[in-house]
Each structure stands twice: as structure tokens, then as C-alpha cells.
Write a protein that holds these residues in place. Structure first.
Motif, short mmCIF file in Angstrom:
data_model
loop_
_atom_site.label_atom_id
_atom_site.label_comp_id
_atom_site.label_asym_id
_atom_site.label_seq_id
_atom_site.Cartn_x
_atom_site.Cartn_y
_atom_site.Cartn_z
N GLN A 1 -8.41 6.72 3.42
CA GLN A 1 -8.70 5.50 4.17
C GLN A 1 -8.65 5.75 5.68
O GLN A 1 -9.46 5.22 6.42
CB GLN A 1 -7.70 4.40 3.77
CG GLN A 1 -7.95 3.85 2.37
CD GLN A 1 -6.82 2.95 1.90
OE1 GLN A 1 -5.67 3.08 2.35
NE2 GLN A 1 -7.12 2.04 1.00
N PRO B 1 -7.67 -1.27 4.65
CA PRO B 1 -7.54 -2.37 3.69
C PRO B 1 -7.29 -3.69 4.41
O PRO B 1 -6.51 -3.74 5.37
CB PRO B 1 -6.32 -1.96 2.84
CG PRO B 1 -6.12 -0.51 3.10
CD PRO B 1 -6.62 -0.25 4.48
N TRP C 1 -11.37 -2.42 -5.23
CA TRP C 1 -11.25 -2.79 -3.81
C TRP C 1 -12.61 -3.24 -3.29
O TRP C 1 -12.71 -4.21 -2.55
CB TRP C 1 -10.74 -1.58 -3.04
CG TRP C 1 -10.64 -1.75 -1.56
CD1 TRP C 1 -10.56 -2.91 -0.85
CD2 TRP C 1 -10.59 -0.69 -0.59
NE1 TRP C 1 -10.46 -2.65 0.49
CE2 TRP C 1 -10.48 -1.29 0.69
CE3 TRP C 1 -10.62 0.71 -0.68
CZ2 TRP C 1 -10.41 -0.54 1.85
CZ3 TRP C 1 -10.54 1.45 0.49
CH2 TRP C 1 -10.44 0.83 1.73
N TRP D 1 -8.72 -6.28 -0.37
CA TRP D 1 -7.56 -5.59 -0.92
C TRP D 1 -6.54 -6.61 -1.42
O TRP D 1 -6.22 -7.56 -0.72
CB TRP D 1 -6.93 -4.69 0.13
CG TRP D 1 -5.82 -3.86 -0.44
CD1 TRP D 1 -4.50 -4.17 -0.50
CD2 TRP D 1 -5.96 -2.57 -1.06
NE1 TRP D 1 -3.80 -3.16 -1.11
CE2 TRP D 1 -4.67 -2.18 -1.47
CE3 TRP D 1 -7.03 -1.73 -1.31
CZ2 TRP D 1 -4.43 -0.95 -2.11
CZ3 TRP D 1 -6.80 -0.53 -1.95
CH2 TRP D 1 -5.52 -0.15 -2.33
N PHE E 1 -3.30 -3.86 -6.56
CA PHE E 1 -3.90 -2.52 -6.61
C PHE E 1 -2.82 -1.44 -6.55
O PHE E 1 -3.05 -0.31 -6.99
CB PHE E 1 -4.89 -2.33 -5.46
CG PHE E 1 -6.15 -3.13 -5.61
CD1 PHE E 1 -6.56 -3.58 -6.85
CD2 PHE E 1 -6.92 -3.44 -4.50
CE1 PHE E 1 -7.73 -4.33 -6.99
CE2 PHE E 1 -8.09 -4.18 -4.62
CZ PHE E 1 -8.48 -4.63 -5.87
#
Length: 743
Positions: free
Chosen positions: A358, A365, A398, A419, A423
Motif C-alpha cells: 500500500q 486505505p 477492498w 476499507w 478485512f
């Protein structure tokens, strides 16, 4: 100094302020907080400024991550503020609730156990004459500073005296008392922060033997804990969180705003509207403030609460528009704030790998849904696409595709990203497949391929390997595909597998994927389809003909993408045409030619493949008219002829617009259909012509009316009055009014 008990309301900003003030006064030498003791080692992270609420403690069974629980904290949670106070003052902290490992066993007990009141605060509010517990709490606690902890404890004792005891609570409180007895031996001045409901039980005189008996024989599971980001949406009570609040964004505002609470809130509400293009002036804000404060005064409230602010917002800022009120509710009252955790927080390797990707891909997110458009020709966007597709294979949705452009072979993809805290547990579950996203996705796809029982289960995995770039999963998927295709004798199943395979072959280069091994499997599949089609279209029921026609169209469109296959290019050289392999499209068109020329083929399929051959330059106009003429004769049942026409014209009406001869054939056949058969044929033709675009229907009607179509000789003694009776029906069929038989 004896211990002090601070009975709080979970996630109450007034309680949070009061607890901090009380701790400043008491200066305890240890802090006990209601929470899972397995998380004691994680308390130290609260002092890390990178751990930003809302966050939650996540506990899960090591051998079965699906058994999990969360303990959320917001910045306005009294427990969070108490722990932060302890961290700032060097005071040790212990969670002293029943261990989660034991509570798993407690929760396995019968579900018909007595339950405590759903909302003890609601009981107190009702006793005070309030119909809204939130409003009562705001008036008594949030707007008045420090709550009277002793008075709240006494009120809870009164409610508990009239309520049935919950066995699960009794076990939890027995453990809490045991921890208290242990702490008293080593600390002289402990502080206890827990839900107000538990205070009467913790201050009651109960023997250690009694508590030991309650705890005896409890099972214990191996559990793991960590911190995970949380959202205010998941903190809200309407999400099913029993200790939640209806307006976490409002509570955040109450806790973090030192003064001018009403003014700052309405200014923020005006800002939300301005961002959406709604003109909102400072005059609107001033009038809304006056209205909110006037309502609070009339109702005898110390400060305008959320109810008054909402009414003022609705009347002044939103001018009665409920959509605008809902917008402010989502962005301010709930406020989908997402917390964050340090990069070096203990976590499963898969979660750490995802966090690293990420950062590398600059894909942060976020709790609020946002759109993401990708250009797959850019390395950064291609990497983002692969990550999102891999996560979907792991059950971490996502990103949701906004359309299937990527699957259709373009260079662009559109996603909707959002998000959610759950998760975190999905990543724990997926961690059993691998320590990185790519290895875990590869292992899961390979497992699904091996477990697939039908061709339809395997085919999507081929395209998934392309989209997620999982070359190491291809061998298992291709083996499963080859095996299931060999065992599946249903031609419809085989045809359903071709489009995703063709897309994978055609657009593998767009994503830089190696799909060479797939061509042999696809070639064999097409060969089996071509061999099995004649039998599949023989003695076909009408209700089964339409789905098969759709399969024919899908395979035809898919193979059209592969007409640049090396064999096809080579066949274009005259000197090599004889020894060059035929392309998949050539084999397919030859099979269609055989279907079109067979009187055993269902008429809907026969008409459709004739049109495909005509569009593919395998039939010229003269041969096409000849075949249509053979069908549209008096010897062919009208229903069969209508189905043939439906199949042929399913490609659109432009063909009839530009080919007068074909239009004449249809017109002559329609004019010659017997009256007793016309009502059976009409629905089929109406369905066919109804699919044409309005300009196409208009052009066809104009050609018929203008005499461009050769008219059949009028029968001797034509009854114009009777002929005129069919004009309305004919007008419906052609999509325009016809006023006279001559038209």
C-alpha cells in the motif's frame, strides 16, 4: 487509600473527561481497565503517537481465525483516555476482564440464558422522564462536566436488583473480583475503570471461594491479539455493536472542541454543503445558531444538543431537503473516520506485506468510498490493479470493479475503494495460504482449481490468473481446465468457457502476462465444441434454443478477438495456405456453415448462424437471400419461419434498411401468413422488431410505405375494408402508423 471505581458509559465523551479529571485527583499507582487481559502486552502501543484512534483490539483463535472479537476505542472512549493518562504518568495498566480464551467457552452456553436490560442507560433515562437515552446522557453527563460516579453506581445497583442476572456477566465479574484481590496485595491505590453496569458487582462483598467455584472448569483456547484500524461507522450502535453510540462523529466533536461547540458544529455542517456545491452563507450559519440555542432554551437544556442542531440544520442550512440532512449525517454525525496503526505493529506477515505494498503503490486505505481510475499502461496503475485483484481472490474486497472494462481488454479499469475493519480478520484467515499477497493468492487459486468439480468453476480462475498476474497458478488451473473439459460432454458448458479464455489469450499482452500454455487448451476446447454442436442443436426444445443462441453469439464474439492467431495470418499467404493450420475462427465458421445448411438445426439457431456467416463474409447477399427464400415459403410452418427470422435479425435492423431484397422477402412472407397462424407468429416478430433502434424501425417503415419494397400482386377481389383491419397491428409491428392499404 482504597481503590476507586469509575463506572463509565462506553464511548461517552463526558465520561472520558470525568475519568481523566478523577485520575488527576486520585493519582493511582495502578490502573485496571475492563478489557481482555491477553492484550496487556499491547498497552504500551497506546503511548505511540502513530496509533491513532479509532482503533480496536482484535482477538482471534489461532487455529480458527473466524472465531474473533473486537474491542473498539475512540479518542472519546473513557478507557482510551484512562490508558493514555496512565501512559503519560508512568502508571502500569492491566486489563482485568475475563480472558477472551475463557469467554469463548462461556459464549458456547445455551442461548436462552437471562439477559440484562438491553440499555441500562435507557432505564435511567426513562426513570428521569426522557424518551431518548442519548438526550438524557447529554444533559446529565456530557454537558455538565464530571458525572457523579457514586450516584451512577447506586442507580445501576437499583436496576440490577430488579433484573435477572446474566450467567456470563456473573463469570466475568467473578474474574474481575479475583484480579482486584490480587492487586490489593501489591498496590495501595488502584483505580478501576469499567462499565457502570459492573460497579455494583465489583463493590459487593463476595467470597473468593464463591468466585473460584464459578470459574472452575472453564475451557481455554489459544488466542492472539493485535491492534487494528477501526472506523466510526463500525462504532455506531446501528451496526450491531452493543456498546456503540448512534452519533460517534458528534461525540468526537464534543470531546475535541473546547469551546463554541454549537458554532463550530454548524460551521462544519455549512462546509459539508459547500463542498457539494450548495450555496451556504455565514448568514445561514448565524440563523441556525440562533434557532438551535432558542430550541435548547425552550426545552430547558443546558446546551443545544444533537437534536436541536439537527433541527436547525434541516430548517435553515438544508431548507427542508432531507438528502442534504442525510449528507451531513453521514459526514459529521457518524463521520467515517478511519484510525491508523504503526507499521511495526505485531501482525500476521500477510498484513505486513499488504501494508508495504500500500505504501509502495501509494494506495491508502480509507473508510469512505472513493473512485479509482487506472491506466494499465502505467506501471504504478498496473501494480494497483494486480494488488486489488489478488486481494479479491483472498476474500478482501477492498476494491469493487465499477465496470468490467479490464475484463474486456481495454487499458483502463475503474474501481470503487472502501476499507472496512473486518478485512483485518480476512487477512488473518488468508494468512494460512502464504506470507505475501501474491503467494497467498497463488496458493488459494491453485487450491480452488484442484477442488473444482465442474468446468464452470475452473474457467473464471483462468481470467483471475490474468487479472491478478499469478503465473505460478497457471499450471494447476490449466490442468484442472483440461481435465474438466475432457470430462464435460455438455456443449453449452464448453461454450460458456470460451469467452473468458479468449479474453485471457487476447489481452494477456496488455498486462504483460505469459499465457502461451492456454492456447493449446483453448484450441482443443473449440474443436470439441465444433464437433458437438450438430448434435446439440438437433431436436432442441424452443425454451432451450434461446440460451444456446446466446452461447453461439458469445463464442463468435470471443473468437473474433483471436483472428490474428499465427495460423490465421499464415493462411493468408497463398503459397502456404494449404499447409498452414486453420485459425480457431476458421474452424468455428465452418461448423456454423454446417449448421446453417442442415434441416435438423433448430430454426432460431439456423437463422442466427446464417446471419453470422453473412456478417463474416462467408455468405454473399445472393446466397443469403436464397436461404431466406427457402425458409419463408408456404411449406415452412409459420412459427418455424418466425423463429428463423428472429435469429437472423437479432443482429439489428440495418440489414433490412440497406438490403431491399431481404426486406421484400420478409414483407412477402408476412403478407402471406394465414390468418389463423398470424396471431401465433406476431409475438415472435414483435419481439424481434422491438429490439431494433427507433431510427431503424422508422427507416423500414418508410421503405415499406414508400413502395421501395416490391409489392406482391393484389389478389383478385381484394376486400379493402377487411385489409384495413390489420393496419393497426401492422403499424405496431413496424413502429409507425399506417393509414391506408396502399401504404
Amino acid at each position: 487509600m482504597p481503590e476507586r471505581f469509575y463506572g463509565i458509559r462506553h464511548h461517552g465523551p463526558g465520561s472520558a473527561r470525568a475519568v481523566v479529571a478523577a485520575l488527576d485527583e486520585q493519582r493511582p499507582d495502578i490502573l485496571l481497565v475492563e478489557g481482555p487481559p491477553e492484550a496487556d502486552t499491547l498497552v504500551k502501543w497506546v503511548a505511540d503517537e502513530r496509533l491513532v484512534p479509532p482503533v480496536a483490539l482484535l482477538g482471534y483463535v489461532a487455529d480458527d481465525p473466524r472465531q474473533a472479537a473486537y474491542w473498539p476505542f475512540a479518542v472519546f472512549s473513557p478507557e482510551w483516555q484512562a490508558i493514555r493518562w496512565a501512559a503519560d504518568h508512568g502508571v502500569p495498566v492491566r486489563f482485568f476482564d475475563l480472558p477472551y480464551a475463557y469467554r469463548l467457552a462461556v459464549e458456547d452456553e445455551p442461548a436462552d440464558r437471562p439477559e440484562r436490560p438491553a440499555d441500562p442507560i435507557g432505564e435511567l433515562a426513562a426513570a428521569a422522564g426522557y424518551d431518548d437515552p442519548e438526550r438524557w446522557w447529554e444533559d446529565v453527563v456530557e454537558h455538565r462536566g464530571a458525572p457523579a460516579f457514586e450516584a451512577i453506581g447506586e442507580a445501576m445497583a437499583a436496576i440490577r436488583a430488579e433484573s435477572a442476572e446474566d450467567p456470563a456477566d456473573l463469570v466475568r465479574e467473578a474474574h474481575m473480583r479475583g484480579v482486584l484481590r490480587e492487586v490489593r496485595k501489591t498496590h495501595a491505590n488502584p483505580a478501576v475503570v469499567c462499565g457502570a453496569w459492573h460497579v455494583p458487582a465489583l463493590t459487593a462483598k463476595v467470597t473468593a471461594a464463591h468466585d473460584t467455584a464459578l470459574l472452575k472448569g472453564r475451557k481455554k483456547a489459544k488466542v492472539t491479539f493485535t491492534w487494528v484500524p477501526w472506523t466510526y461507522g463500525r462504532l455506531a450502535s446501528w451496526q450491531g455493536y452493543g456498546a456503540g453510540v448512534r452519533s460517534p462523529g458528534w461525540y468526537h466533536h464534543l470531546f475535541t472542541t473546547p469551546d463554541e461547540v454549537v458554532t463550530r458544529w454548524l460551521v462544519a455542517a455549512a462546509g459539508v454543503l459547500r463542498e457539494e456545491g450548495v450555496p451556504t452563507s455565514s448568514a445561514h450559519v448565524i440563523e441556525a445558531i440562533r434557532l438551535a440555542e432558542a430550541l435548547a432554551t425552550l426545552r430547558g437544556r443546558p446546551l443545544a444538543g444533537l437534536a436541536e442542531l439537527t433541527e436547525a440544520t434541516r430548517s435553515v442550512l438544508c431548507e427542508g431537503d432531507e438528502l442534504r440532512v442525510d449528507l451531513i449525517g453521514r459526514q459529521l454525525v457518524v463521520s467515517e473516520r478511519l484510525g491508523s496503526i504503526p507499521d511495526d505493529m505485531p501482525a500476521v506477515p500477510l498484513a505486513r506485506d499488504l501494508a508495504a505494498q500500500q505504501r509502495t503503490l501509494r494506495l491508502k486505505p480509507e473508510a469512505l468510498e472513493r473512485a479509482l481510475d487506472l491506466d494499465l499502461r502505467r506501471d504504478l496503475d498496473l501494480g494497483r490493479s494486480r494488488l486489488l485483484h489478488r486481494l479479491r481472490l483472498l476474500g478482501v474486497a477492498w476494491g469493487e470493479p465499477a465496470d468490467r472494462a479490464g475484463g474486456k481488454g481495454t487499458f483502463r479499469e475503474s474501481w470503487r475503494l472502501r476499507w472496512v475493519p473486518e478485512f483485518a480478520i480476512s487477512l488473518v484467515e488468508a494468512g494460512g495460504y502464504g506470507t505475501t499477497v501474491v503467494t497467498a493468492a497463488t496458493a488459494k487459486v491453485a487450491e480452488q482449481a484442484r477442488a473444482a468439480e465442474s468446468l464452470a468453476e475452473v474457467t473464471p480462475l483462468v481470467e483471475a490468473c490474468l487479472l491478478a498476474d499469478l503465473p505460478d497458478a497457471y499450471p494447476a488451473v490449466l490442468h484442472a481446465l483440461d481435465t474438466r473439459a475432457a470430462l464435460d460432454a455438455d456443449v453449452a458448458h464448453l461454450m460458456g468457457a470460451v469467452p473468458p479464455l479468449a479474453r485471457t489469450l487476447r489481452y494477456g499482452d496488455v498486462r504483460g502476462s505469459d499465457v502461451a500454455g492456454l492456447r493449446t487448451v483453448t484450441s482443443g476446447l473449440v474443436a470439441r465444441i465444433c464437433a458437438g454442436l450438430p448434435g446439440a442443436v438437433t431436436s432442441l426444445a424452443d425454451e432451450a434454443a434461446q440460451p444456446l443462441r446466446n452461447h453461439v453469439d458469445a463464442v463468435h464474439a470471443a473468437l473474433a478477438m483471436l483472428d490474428d492467431e499465427p495460423g490465421a495470418v499464415a493462411a493468408q499467404e497463398p503459397a502456404q495456405a494449404e499447409r498452414a493450420p486453420r485459425s480457431l475462427r476458421d474452424r468455428w465458421l465452418e461448423a456454423l456453415d454446417g449448421l446453417a445448411g442442415s434441416d435438423r438445426t433448430h430454426p432460431l439457431i439456423a437463422g442466427r448462424v446464417t446471419r453470422l456467416l453473412y456478417d463474416g463474409d462467408r455468405l454473399d447477399a445472393a446466397e443469403t437471400r436464397r436461404r431466406m427464400g427457402l425458409v419463408l415459403t408456404a411449406g415452412t410452418p409459420p412459427s418455424d419461419a418466425a423463429q428463423w427470422v428472429e435469429g437472423f435479425l437479432a443482429g439489428g435492423g440495418l440489414l433490412l434498411v440497406h438490403d431491399t431484397a431481404l426486406l421484400s422477402l420478409v414483407d412477402e412472407w408476412l403478407a402471406g401468413v394465414a390468418a389463423d397462424s398470424f396471431t401465433d407468429v406476431l409475438p415472435l416478430l414483435r419481439r424481434t422488431f422491438g429490439t431494433f433502434a427507433e431510427p431503424e424501425r422508422r427507416s423500414i417503415g418508410e421503405r415499406v410505405r414508400g413502395g421501395a419494397v416490391a409489392a406482391s400482386p393484389a389478389p383478385i377481389g381484394l376486400d379493402h375494408e377487411r385489409a384495413a383491419s390489420v393496419l393497426p397491428t401492422l403499424g405496431i409491428l413496424l413502429g409507425r402508423e399506417i393509414h391506408h392499404v396502399s401504404e
